[in-house]
Structure formats: C-alpha cells, structure tokens
Design a protein around this motif. Sequence first.
Motif, PDB file in Angstrom:
ATOM      1  N   ARG A   1      35.196  36.607  32.553  1.00 47.67           N
ATOM      2  CA  ARG A   1      34.743  35.905  31.361  1.00 47.67           C
ATOM      3  C   ARG A   1      35.050  34.435  31.428  1.00 47.67           C
ATOM      4  O   ARG A   1      36.107  34.029  31.949  1.00 47.67           O
ATOM      5  CB  ARG A   1      35.400  36.500  30.107  1.00 47.67           C
ATOM      6  N   GLU A   2      34.151  33.625  30.910  1.00 48.12           N
ATOM      7  CA  GLU A   2      34.353  32.176  30.885  1.00 48.12           C
ATOM      8  C   GLU A   2      35.687  31.862  30.215  1.00 48.12           C
ATOM      9  O   GLU A   2      36.036  32.428  29.188  1.00 48.12           O
ATOM     10  CB  GLU A   2      33.209  31.502  30.121  1.00 48.12           C
ATOM     11  N   GLY A   3      36.404  30.979  30.840  1.00 44.54           N
ATOM     12  CA  GLY A   3      37.711  30.591  30.333  1.00 44.54           C
ATOM     13  C   GLY A   3      38.851  31.388  30.926  1.00 44.54           C
ATOM     14  O   GLY A   3      40.019  30.999  30.797  1.00 44.54           O
ATOM     15  N   ASP A   4      38.538  32.520  31.587  1.00 48.08           N
ATOM     16  CA  ASP A   4      39.572  33.365  32.175  1.00 48.08           C
ATOM     17  C   ASP A   4      39.734  33.129  33.671  1.00 48.08           C
ATOM     18  O   ASP A   4      40.666  33.650  34.266  1.00 48.08           O
ATOM     19  CB  ASP A   4      39.264  34.842  31.940  1.00 48.08           C
ATOM     20  N   TYR A   5      38.805  32.387  34.266  1.00 50.50           N
ATOM     21  CA  TYR A   5      38.928  32.181  35.708  1.00 50.50           C
ATOM     22  C   TYR A   5      39.695  30.919  35.989  1.00 50.50           C
ATOM     23  O   TYR A   5      40.030  30.603  37.085  1.00 50.50           O
ATOM     24  CB  TYR A   5      37.564  32.158  36.411  1.00 50.50           C
TER      25      TYR A   5
END
Length: 196
Positions: free
Chosen positions: A192-196
């Motif tokens: 998910r965007e923001g988790d990588y």
Amino acid sequence: MMATAIPGYTYGTDQVAHAPLTMQDLDLLKQAVLFGPEDEQYLRMAGEVLADQIDDVLDLWYGFVGSHPHLVYYFTDGHGNPNADYLAAVRRRFGQWILDTCTRPYDEQWLNYAYEIGLRHHRSKKNIVDGVQAVPHIHYRYMVAFIYPITATIRSFLAKKGHSPEDVDRMYQAWFKSVVMQVALWSVPYIREGDY
C-alpha cells in the motif's frame, strides 16, 4: 545479447513507469543493505565474468522453475498449459537483467526500471508487455523466496574465470546485496502507498 533487440526491454525509455521512490530513498536502501562503491566495482567485474555464461545461468534458473509446477504456473493459462513464447520472451529480458545488475549505474533510470519490473510481476502490468493470456499475477511470497536461488546459484558461475576466492566472494556479496535491494524495489506495487 543486444538489449535493443529484446522485445519488451524498455530500459531508459519513456515507456518505463516512474518509481514512486526518490534517489534519496534509493540511497537509504543502499545503506540498509551495506551497498557501496566497492560493490559497484565488483558487480562490474561480475558482469565481465558472467557475460559469456548468461545462457548457462538461465538454463539453470529455468530448469529450477520448470521443475516446480507451482513456479512454472505463472507462465501458464492457469490450467497447466505453459506458454513457450512467453517463457522465451521473459528469458531474453532475464538475461539482460543479469547484465544490467552488473553494469548499469544505480541511478534514476535504474530505479525506475526496477519499479517497472515489479509492475510486470504484479497484476498492474503482468502479461501486458508480451500480450499474453497467462496467470495475471505472481504472488509476492515467491518474489521474496526467489532471492535465494538466484543468489546461491550464481557463485559457481562467478568462480569459473580464475579469480581469487576473495574476489569471487566480493562479487557474490555485491550480487546478493543488489538482488535484495532489487526485490525490495520490485515489491513496491504489492504494498500500500505509504507503507513501502
């Protein structure tokens, strides 16, 4: 192997997706895997060692994948029918990936293409480049698991040109660091965007 003659190989072109990570993110990732200028030097050496062994490396890797139905599954229609043309097309790009890993500067083009490779394993872009009707997604767990076979098996190829054991180990360690770093980048579409 001429990169320009490889269908679907779009390194450095405007067909490549722009990675959602910055060069600073890449620099921090390099630091996390202890990847530095010496590793780039030893990867260049590895590229010279591997250049005329690419087909042998790919024969080994494809033999490994082909001997495991749950891995070759990703080159099938989902009903056990492998697509030989798809396997061949990916093989050519996989060979170029070996050379790119060793010889390309780890710059923004490299970062973007690593992200593009991830997209091509994910449902976002899988099958699109080759225009095939195959299983639409490679499960993330195999992306991570494949770090081991494509690292462990490279050492014997690196040792075939008479380099000292120390140089072979340095090439191997540089390869290992690069593969871990690349799989981290290939993983971005799965997270998910923001988790990588």
